[in-house]
Design an enzyme around this catalytic site. Structure first.
Site, PDB file in Angstrom:
ATOM      1  N   GLU A 150      -2.960   8.006  -4.749  1.00  0.00           N
ATOM      2  CA  GLU A 150      -3.186   7.342  -6.030  1.00  0.00           C
ATOM      3  C   GLU A 150      -4.378   8.006  -6.695  1.00  0.00           C
ATOM      4  OE1 GLU A 150      -3.632   3.101  -5.607  1.00  0.00           O
ATOM      5  OE2 GLU A 150      -1.695   2.914  -4.625  1.00  0.00           O
ATOM      6  N   ARG A 162       0.860  -1.178   0.000  1.00  0.00           N
ATOM      7  CA  ARG A 162       0.000   0.000   0.000  1.00  0.00           C
ATOM      8  C   ARG A 162       0.899   1.232   0.000  1.00  0.00           C
ATOM      9  NH1 ARG A 162      -3.435  -2.721  -1.649  1.00  0.00           N
ATOM     10  NH2 ARG A 162      -5.530  -3.095  -0.848  1.00  0.00           N
ATOM     11  N   HIS A 214      -0.944   0.618  -9.825  1.00  0.00           N
ATOM     12  CA  HIS A 214      -1.606  -0.343  -8.931  1.00  0.00           C
ATOM     13  C   HIS A 214      -2.241  -1.490  -9.728  1.00  0.00           C
ATOM     14  CE1 HIS A 214      -3.526  -0.623  -4.668  1.00  0.00           C
ATOM     15  NE2 HIS A 214      -3.286  -1.834  -5.176  1.00  0.00           N
TER      16      HIS A 214
HETATM   17  C1  GLV Z   1      -4.843  -4.929  -4.228  1.00  0.00           C
HETATM   18  O1  GLV Z   1      -4.091  -4.066  -3.916  1.00  0.00           O
HETATM   19  C2  GLV Z   1      -5.536  -5.759  -3.290  1.00  0.00           C
HETATM   20  O2  GLV Z   1      -5.470  -5.505  -2.071  1.00  0.00           O
HETATM   21  O3  GLV Z   1      -6.220  -6.699  -3.730  1.00  0.00           O
END
Ligand code: GLV
Length: 325
Positions: free
Chosen positions: A267, A238, A286
């Protein structure tokens, strides 16, 4: 019989959405961007279930806006820091997530980022497209080696272990830090160390920890100062786990060799963010779990959690099982 009303915060893959539409009266947010706070508060009113994504902040206010009939929040992600789980538990609402099915896709991607940053692949591609490739050169875009290097994993859950398994194939030594997992399983070769040792000894550091109060800004200026000048940092966990201002300063003066980030804070990363001016920062949007098959499985799993919650059954993957006590 009336179908239960649910709000789905974006069109998830059909594998899950079809199941949801069959069982529920589904209101699906179809814009490219997530619902605004106002839209979210408005659209959840009266629903029995919410299928959310990591872009949606689902807190007590949203749960109360939905109303007392809200039975389940199903997050299509393994991470659930976007959900106020304590608020859900307090209201007796189970929260679902989608672990396991994305482990390999995410580890593949983290490994790919590690190699891309270590061997300067994206930088090389930019170099070619910019018309700078004039000849083969003995010192062009030199990177770092993997064989015999030490990979430091911060977080040794499913994805951390999958990284360790991949690293074995590259003859890397694996060390890891995880306060909850101090003994590696028999089939994974890795040594548990403290965080300080991990920062000092690793040639590559890959982050696989959830975002909690303890891991927020875990990689700050002090942590970066302990890393080797040849170190490569990879973050697929994260964004807030890394202090991006400190990372920018470290990369700018080559305090570390490179960083590859799948996640950032915020983000999306604003286009004028100074990190985007650096050649040794590799940033992607991401997408670590973004393989077609994996996202299909995640949507299906999120649908199963949602429907189980609507039926009053235990969610197959529940992050707050204390609601059942
Ligand atoms: C992606 O970042 C997830 O947590 O699935």
């Amino acid at each position: 019989m009336n179908k239960p009303k649910v709000f789905v915060t974006r069109p998830v893959p059909d594998r899950g959405l079809d199941v949801i539409k069959n069982f529920c009266d589904a209101d699906v947010w179809t814009d490219e961007l997530p619902p605004s706070r106002e839209a979210l508060l408005e659209r959840v009113r009266g629903v029995e279930g919410i299928l959310s994504l990591l872009t949606d902040r689902i807190d007590g206010e949203v749960m109360d806006a939905a109303g007392p009939q809200l039975k389940v929040v199903s997050n299509q992600a393994v991470g659930f820091d976007n959900i106020d789980v304590a608020a859900a538990t307090q209201r007796g609402i189970p929260v679902g997530n989608t672990p396991d099915v994305l482990t390999d896709a995410t580890a593949d991607f983290a490994f790919a980022l590690m190699m891309a940053a270590g061997r300067r692949i994206v930088e090389g591609e930019r170099y070619v497209r910019a018309g700078k490739w004039k000849t083969w050169s003995p010192s062009l875009l030199l990177g770092v080696d993997f064989k015999g290097a030490t990979l430091g994993l911060v977080g040794f859950g499913r994805i951390g272990k999958a990284m360790a398994r991949r690293a074995a194939g590259f003859d890397m030594r694996v060390i890891y830090y995880d306060p909850l997992e101090t003994k590696p399983p028999a089939d994974v070769k890795a040594t548990h160390v403290d965080m300080e040792t991990l920062l000092e000894d690793s040639d590559f550091i890959s982050l696989h920890t959830p975002l909690t109060a303890d891991t927020r800004r875990l990689i700050d200026a002090a942590a970066l100062a302990k890393m080797k000048p040849t170190a490569v940092l990879v973050n697929t966990s994260r964004g807030p786990v890394v202090d991006l201002d400190a990372l920018y300063e470290a990369l700018k003066v080559k305090r570390i060799f490179a960083a590859a980030l799948d996640v950032t804070e915020p983000e999306p990363l604003p286009m004028d963010h100074p990190l985007l001016t650096l050649e040794n920062a590799l940033i992607v949007p991401h997408i670590a779990s973004a393989s077609k098959t994996t996202r299909d499985k995640m949507s299906w799993m999120a649908a199963q959690n949602l429907i189980a919650g609507l039926k009053g059954e235990h969610l197959p993957n529940c992050v707050n099982p204390q609601v059942y006590k």
